[in-house]
Design a protein around this motif. Structure first.
Motif, PDB file in Angstrom:
ATOM      1  N   TRP A  58     100.847  46.647  16.879  1.00  0.00           N
ATOM      2  CA  TRP A  58      99.652  47.388  17.293  1.00  0.00           C
ATOM      3  C   TRP A  58     100.038  48.637  18.082  1.00  0.00           C
ATOM      4  O   TRP A  58      99.469  49.717  17.870  1.00  0.00           O
ATOM      5  N   ALA A  90      89.078  50.285  15.168  1.00  0.00           N
ATOM      6  CA  ALA A  90      89.229  49.672  13.841  1.00  0.00           C
ATOM      7  C   ALA A  90      90.612  49.056  13.693  1.00  0.00           C
ATOM      8  O   ALA A  90      90.760  47.937  13.181  1.00  0.00           O
ATOM      9  N   GLY A  91      91.644  49.780  14.121  1.00  0.00           N
ATOM     10  CA  GLY A  91      92.997  49.250  14.048  1.00  0.00           C
ATOM     11  C   GLY A  91      93.162  47.999  14.890  1.00  0.00           C
ATOM     12  O   GLY A  91      93.850  47.052  14.496  1.00  0.00           O
ATOM     13  N   VAL A 112      91.765  44.999  13.112  1.00  0.00           N
ATOM     14  CA  VAL A 112      92.663  44.529  12.057  1.00  0.00           C
ATOM     15  C   VAL A 112      93.770  43.665  12.635  1.00  0.00           C
ATOM     16  O   VAL A 112      94.089  42.589  12.107  1.00  0.00           O
ATOM     17  N   GLY A 162      93.691  39.790  11.589  1.00  0.00           N
ATOM     18  CA  GLY A 162      94.763  39.409  10.673  1.00  0.00           C
ATOM     19  C   GLY A 162      95.477  38.127  11.076  1.00  0.00           C
ATOM     20  O   GLY A 162      95.529  37.170  10.301  1.00  0.00           O
ATOM     21  N   TRP A 177      98.039  38.453   4.748  1.00  0.00           N
ATOM     22  CA  TRP A 177      98.450  39.015   6.044  1.00  0.00           C
ATOM     23  C   TRP A 177      99.811  38.458   6.463  1.00  0.00           C
ATOM     24  O   TRP A 177     100.628  39.175   7.066  1.00  0.00           O
TER      25      TRP A 177
END
Length: 418
Positions: A24, A41-42, A45, A49, A79
């Motif tokens: 991240w 948004a990241g 995820v 995930g 993932w």
């Protein structure tokens, strides 16, 4: 023992959390100029995930409803594969990072604007902030921050593209179905009449929440197209119960070979109800060999239960399968795991056919699998016994293979008297 298991579980959890925090930072924090939609948004995820991955891994073992397993399996297992290649790509990207840092901090002629430079004001999300010398020069901090952001985005984009491309290509290789591999194996005791006898070796199909009926049909069509004399299904057919996966296995009834189709259990059958699956494949026309032998006109064909059955009072019984046979005849043994090769040597087996390893499935997992098995894939000799290990037709967990393509192997027996 329970304490050790808890400690191992905590260590694994810590490693998973640590990796996702690191990823991240490099792929989300360092590539965004500050809080905003892109960073949010990241973050979503990189939180969703690993949660989906853990849910997919746990749901099958916990006996979750099969429809729920199917919903979780695709994103969760993909993932898992993606995170592996993100980690490898990120570690590789650390090597040129010092050079990129030096480029970002080098002076430039006044008025010259770097490619991709943005007007970045104030602190940036990267881990490296401007040093004191930079803050003493008017505008210098903003220049360095802009370059660092540009470099982080280029590197992050390359890392993401490499990981996604690798997983995408590996998934396509699995879903299109296995290829056919042909191997000739000479057997000293094989009579001339059996020269050219073809055995189609099918292992590790792993029907489950992802690979289902359509995949089984592709496997059956591929096997039948080789026109084998005999078909050997050497374990790990399923990851689930007969109730859930019976329809997915139904096309196996269409397997065709002149001398029949035989089946031995793998370790995953023992996770899925081995006795029920043995009964079910018998109904589909496959003949189970559970520590048993059948005498074909030219050689003995034997099969043993998988070593995972020992926890249920079963497992391989070589004395029962091979103890009273005529050793002057050639013999072929079906055994899911290659590790029983030493027992096969002791009982005078000429050829053992196995699977289990998947050839490692996901590089660099092949190096780990190679340490755990006497043969990772292919044909090797142990004394007077030859061992052939198939990479398998399907995939466990992620429907992805990297560096270990799936296969159905046609083993052609050769007589030295021909």
């Amino acid at each position: 023992m329970a304490v050790v298991g808890v400690l191992i579980g905590l260590a694994v959890l810590g490693a998973v959390v640590g990796f996702h925090r690191y990823a991240w930072c490099r792929l989300v924090r360092d590539t965004t100029a500050g809080p905003g939609p892109a960073r949010r948004a990241g973050t979503v995820v990189f939180v969703a995930g690993p949660l989906l991955m853990c849910a997919a891994l746990v749901s099958g073992r916990a006996g979750a409803p099969f429809p729920l397993q199917r919903v979780l399996a695709w994103p969760g297992y993909l993932w898992l594969a993606l995170s592996l290649y993100l980690l490898l790509a990120l570690l590789a990207a650390e090597l040129p990072r010092p050079l990129a840092r030096r480029w970002a901090e080098r002076p430039r002629p006044e008025g010259v604007r770097d490619l991709g430079e943005e007007d970045v004001r104030g602190p940036v999300g990267g881990a490296d902030g401007p040093d004191l010398a930079e803050r003493d020069v008017p505008g210098r901090s903003e220049q360095v921050a802009s370059r660092r952001l540009f470099v982080s985005r280029v590197v992050g984009g390359a890392v993401a593209a490499a990981a996604v491309g690798t997983v995408g290509h590996g998934m396509y290789g699995v879903l299109r179905g296995p290829g056919v591999k042909r191997v000739t194996v000479p057997l000293a005791k094989l009579p001339r009449a059996a020269h050219g006898f073809r055995i189609a070796v099918v292992s590790d199909i792993h029907l489950g929440p992802i690979l289902g009926r359509d995949f089984t049909r592709r496997v059956v069509d591929t096997v039948n197209a080789t026109q084998p004399d005999l078909i050997a299904v050497v374990g790990d057919l399923v990851d689930g119960s007969v109730e859930d996966l019976g329809p997915a296995a139904a096309p196996l009834a269409g397997l065709r070979a002149r001398h029949g189709t035989y089946f031995v259990t793998g370790n995953h059958e023992y996770f899925s109800g081995a006795d029920q699956w043995v009964d079910h494949v018998r109904e589909l026309g496959l003949r189970p060999l559970r520590n048993a032998r059948t005498e074909l006109p030219w050689f003995d064909l034997a099969g043993v239960d998988d070593v995972a059955g020992e926890s249920e009072g079963e497992g391989p019984d070589f004395a029962r399968a091979l103890g009273d046979r005529d050793r002057a005849r050639a013999s072929v043994l079906l055994a899911h795991q290659p590790v029983v090769i030493h027992d096969a040597v002791e009982y005078g087996v000429d050829l053992q056919l196995s699977g289990h390893t998947h050839g490692g499935q996901l590089w660099p997992g092949n190096h780990v699998a190679d340490l755990a098995n006497p043969t990772l894939a292919g044909l090797e000799r142990y004394g007077d016994t030859q061992l052939y290990v198939s990479r398998g037709a399907g995939a466990w967990g992620p429907p992805v293979r990297v560096g270990a393509p799936s296969d159905i192997t046609v083993v052609e027996l050769a007589s030295r008297h021909a």
